[in-house]
Design a protein around this motif. Structure first.
Motif, short mmCIF file in Angstrom:
data_model
loop_
_atom_site.label_atom_id
_atom_site.label_comp_id
_atom_site.label_asym_id
_atom_site.label_seq_id
_atom_site.Cartn_x
_atom_site.Cartn_y
_atom_site.Cartn_z
N VAL A 103 0.75 -1.04 0.05
CA VAL A 103 0.07 -0.11 0.08
C VAL A 103 0.81 1.24 -0.04
O VAL A 103 0.53 2.11 -0.67
N ALA A 104 1.81 1.27 0.71
CA ALA A 104 2.78 2.23 0.91
C ALA A 104 3.53 2.67 -0.58
O ALA A 104 3.71 3.77 -0.93
N ASP A 105 3.86 1.67 -1.04
CA ASP A 105 4.58 1.82 -2.42
C ASP A 105 3.67 2.35 -3.57
O ASP A 105 4.18 3.31 -4.20
N ALA A 106 2.41 1.81 -3.53
CA ALA A 106 1.48 2.31 -4.41
C ALA A 106 1.22 3.80 -4.25
O ALA A 106 0.83 4.54 -5.16
N ARG B 206 3.17 11.48 -0.47
CA ARG B 206 4.34 11.15 0.14
C ARG B 206 4.29 12.15 1.58
O ARG B 206 3.80 13.40 1.38
N PRO B 207 4.48 11.77 2.74
CA PRO B 207 5.10 10.30 2.95
C PRO B 207 3.91 9.53 3.05
O PRO B 207 2.59 9.76 3.52
N PRO B 208 3.81 8.33 2.46
CA PRO B 208 2.54 7.32 2.50
C PRO B 208 2.03 7.11 3.61
O PRO B 208 0.64 6.98 3.89
N ARG C 151 -5.74 10.78 -6.78
CA ARG C 151 -4.30 10.14 -6.72
C ARG C 151 -4.51 8.77 -5.91
O ARG C 151 -3.78 7.65 -6.09
N VAL C 152 -5.38 8.86 -4.82
CA VAL C 152 -5.82 7.41 -4.06
C VAL C 152 -6.35 6.37 -4.88
O VAL C 152 -6.01 5.33 -4.91
N VAL C 153 -7.35 6.98 -5.71
CA VAL C 153 -7.80 5.98 -6.72
C VAL C 153 -6.91 5.49 -7.94
O VAL C 153 -6.74 4.27 -8.04
N ILE C 154 -5.88 6.30 -8.21
CA ILE C 154 -4.71 5.73 -9.13
C ILE C 154 -3.89 4.83 -8.30
O ILE C 154 -3.47 3.94 -8.85
N ALA D 1 -5.28 1.27 -8.34
CA ALA D 1 -4.78 0.71 -9.52
C ALA D 1 -3.65 0.23 -9.49
O ALA D 1 -3.46 -1.09 -9.63
N LEU D 2 -2.64 1.05 -8.88
CA LEU D 2 -1.14 0.83 -9.19
C LEU D 2 -0.89 -0.43 -8.11
O LEU D 2 0.10 -1.08 -8.41
N ALA D 3 -1.61 -0.40 -7.36
CA ALA D 3 -1.30 -1.63 -6.25
C ALA D 3 -1.13 -2.89 -6.80
O ALA D 3 -0.37 -4.00 -6.24
N LEU D 4 -1.79 -3.16 -7.49
CA LEU D 4 -1.84 -4.50 -8.31
C LEU D 4 -0.76 -4.68 -9.52
O LEU D 4 -0.69 -5.83 -10.30
N GLY D 5 -0.11 -3.47 -9.89
CA GLY D 5 1.02 -3.77 -10.73
C GLY D 5 0.47 -3.96 -12.29
O GLY D 5 1.00 -4.96 -13.03
N PRO D 6 -0.40 -3.14 -12.64
CA PRO D 6 -1.03 -3.39 -13.97
C PRO D 6 -0.22 -3.21 -15.07
O PRO D 6 0.85 -2.26 -14.70
N ARG D 7 -0.47 -3.48 -16.42
CA ARG D 7 0.39 -3.04 -17.57
C ARG D 7 -0.27 -2.02 -18.18
O ARG D 7 0.33 -1.08 -19.04
#
Length: 522
Positions: A391-394, A401-403, A421-424, A427-433
């Motif tokens: 979660v912090a990485d996403a 920041r800081p997450p 940004r939270v919505v994005i 999505a990023l947490a799952l590592g999409p392409r």
């Protein structure tokens, strides 16, 4: 004769648990009959507070200072009986967000007639609909049966119901596509010219105000920082904030607004491809062909803008690409493989292709913290690893920041840009392409739009993330897309490189879209 509206030293303070907060400071404004005054600024600058104070529509926690003179009479000292008579009949408001301002269970004709009955007016609903260029038959419609532009015109018809001399329009074109926006602005401009009403237009978009207003006042931190003839203020702004607002909305064709570096635009292998994609809806009125034979490619690391007006089929296309709706015919391929049909296969696919919804406020559960919102996808897909670290990485990738400081925060405690940004991040947490972003900046302030667009480009550079941006905003497409696909009545009428499609359009519909884009230049 006194001006139609005059504000003298207007100040508005809100009582809070932390004491009084000044929302508006010492504002002086004048509006004559037959004139349009634009009030510009970003969220929280005080422009809507100024507008609502004119008819004493502020909450009880507000304390008002100064004078608000409507036809020479001070609104702040009116009795409730006098104020009731003034509202609708002398001055009215077109509220922001027609989607939510109309009663969903009443026909719109009855809603237009209500202020007429309350004030003993004589106007006919059919005549009011004619004024806003809607057929009389629309009076029998419920709000959900109307498009966004039609609902906005219903709101304008309600505001005109009792023949007011002053109309206040609060963000009347936000989230409307460029063609409908041009139509609504045309209706407002015609009403000012033909009926001599005074119009106050509130917007964060200077291009909208430039095309409509005689005078322009720019607000920041509760005060007026610049005021004058609209064209002069926009062409030669003296205040840095006005210059920042003018520069925030991309001008199609201007290289200065092109955020994509030349080395970013590259040939790439197809990641997602639609082949002869068609989608039909069946209802009481028969079959609606929403998408008709669409061929569309998105390459690895490529940003494609899918543009068109409301109802063109953009969102239906996106839902089908995501596997949320089965196509009537045609197929969708991801890395050369047709989309799976099983629930397990679709779940795995959606880890690779994530949706970013249009309205971040609606997309987030108001009772879930930022941590819970981002972690939800990780739990659904049973992603291995340290959940808090993921979660912090996403959040960090979405530039929150800081997450860890955002973990306990609830959506209402965030700005509009932070919510997006939270919505994005979710999505990023799952590592999409690939991200499919549906109108990702439509409801955001000018400066925040730029931040979100820069974030999307940064994700492409750093993660190789591809994106399909669904939008009616050609300026957005010019700013960040590699290619543009133009959709009209379910058909892709034109697609190609951004400069090819937007600078040398070959289809008449693309030319219509470009002609409808408001501009800050004459």
């Amino acid at each position: 004769m006194s001006p139609l509206l005059e504000l003298r030293g207007l100040g508005v303070h809100y009582r809070t648990d932390r004491g009084e907060v000044a929302a508006v400071r010492d504002v002086d404004l004048t509006l004559e009959a037959g004139q349009t005054l634009g009030l510009a600024g970003e969220s929280g600058c005080g422009k809507s507070t100024v507008a609502m104070s004119v008819l004493r529509l502020l909450p009880k926690s507000a304390r008002v200072e100064g004078e608000i003179l409507l036809d020479g009479e001070d609104v702040t000292t009116m009795s409730w009986g006098r104020l009731r008579a003034v509202r609708w009949a002398q001055a009215s408001v077109v509220f922001q967000g027609a989607m939510h301002a109309l009663n969903p269970v009443r026909r719109v004709g009855d809603q237009i007639a209500e202020p007429i009955r309350l004030h003993g007016g004589k106007a006919k609903v059919s005549d009011l609909l004619d004024q806003v260029e809607l057929p009389a038959a629309k009076a029998r419609s419920y709000p959900h049966e109307l498009s966004g532009g039609q609902k906005q015109r219903i709101m304008i018809a309600m505001a005109l119901a009792c023949d007011p001399r002053l109309v206040i329009a609060d963000e009347p074109t936000t989230a409307l596509d460029v063609i409908v926006q041009a139509q609504v602005l045309g209706v407002l401009s015609r009403l000012v010219a033909e009926q001599g009403i005074g119009l106050v237009m509130i917007s964060h978009d200077l291009s909208v105000l430039a095309s409509t207003c005689d005078r322009l006042a720019v607000m920041r931190h509760g005060g007026i920082v610049e005021e004058g003839p609209a064209r002069e203020v926009i062409a030669s702004p003296t205040h840095p904030h006005t210059r920042a607002l003018a520069a925030a909305f991309p001008v199609v064709g201007d290289p200065a607004f092109r955020q994509v570096e030349p080395d970013e635009v590259r040939e790439s292998s197809p990641l997602l491809r639609a082949e002869a994609l068609s989608v039909d809806y069946r209802g009481r009125g028969g079959v609606v062909h929403a998408v008709k034979g669409v061929d569309l490619e998105i390459g690895s690391g490529e940003i494609v803008a899918l543009v068109g007006e409301s109802g063109s089929g953009k969102t239906t296309t996106a839902r089908t690409l995501l596997g949320l709706r089965a196509p009537t015919s045609g197929r969708v391929l991801f890395e050369g493989e047709e989309l799976p049909r099983s629930a397990k296969g679709l779940r795995e696919y959606r880890r690779q292709v994530q949706l970013v919804l249009q309205d971040p406020t609606s997309a987030l559960n108001p009772r879930h913290s930022v941590y819970e919102s981002v972690a939800e996808g990780l739990r659904i897909h049973k992603v291995p690893g340290d959940e808090a670290a993921l979660v912090a990485d996403a959040l960090a990738k979405a530039e929150l920041r800081p997450p860890e400081s955002f973990f306990p925060v609830l959506p209402h405690e965030l700005s509009g840009g932070q919510r997006q940004r939270v919505v994005i991040a979710g999505a990023l947490a799952l590592g999409p392409r690939l991200l499919v972003a549906d109108e990702p900046v439509a409801s955001l302030d000018a400066s925040v739009r730029g931040e979100i667009l820069a974030l999307l480009l940064g994700l492409r550079r750093e993660l190789g993330l591809a994106a399909l941006i669904i939008t009616h905003d050609l300026g957005l497409a010019w700013s960040i897309a590699d290619r543009v696909a133009v959709m009209h009545e379910g058909v892709l009428v034109e697609q190609g490189a951004v400069d090819q499609v937007l600078l040398d359009p070959r289809h008449e519909y693309t030319r219509r879209l470009l002609a409808a884009v408001p501009s800050t230049t004459p």
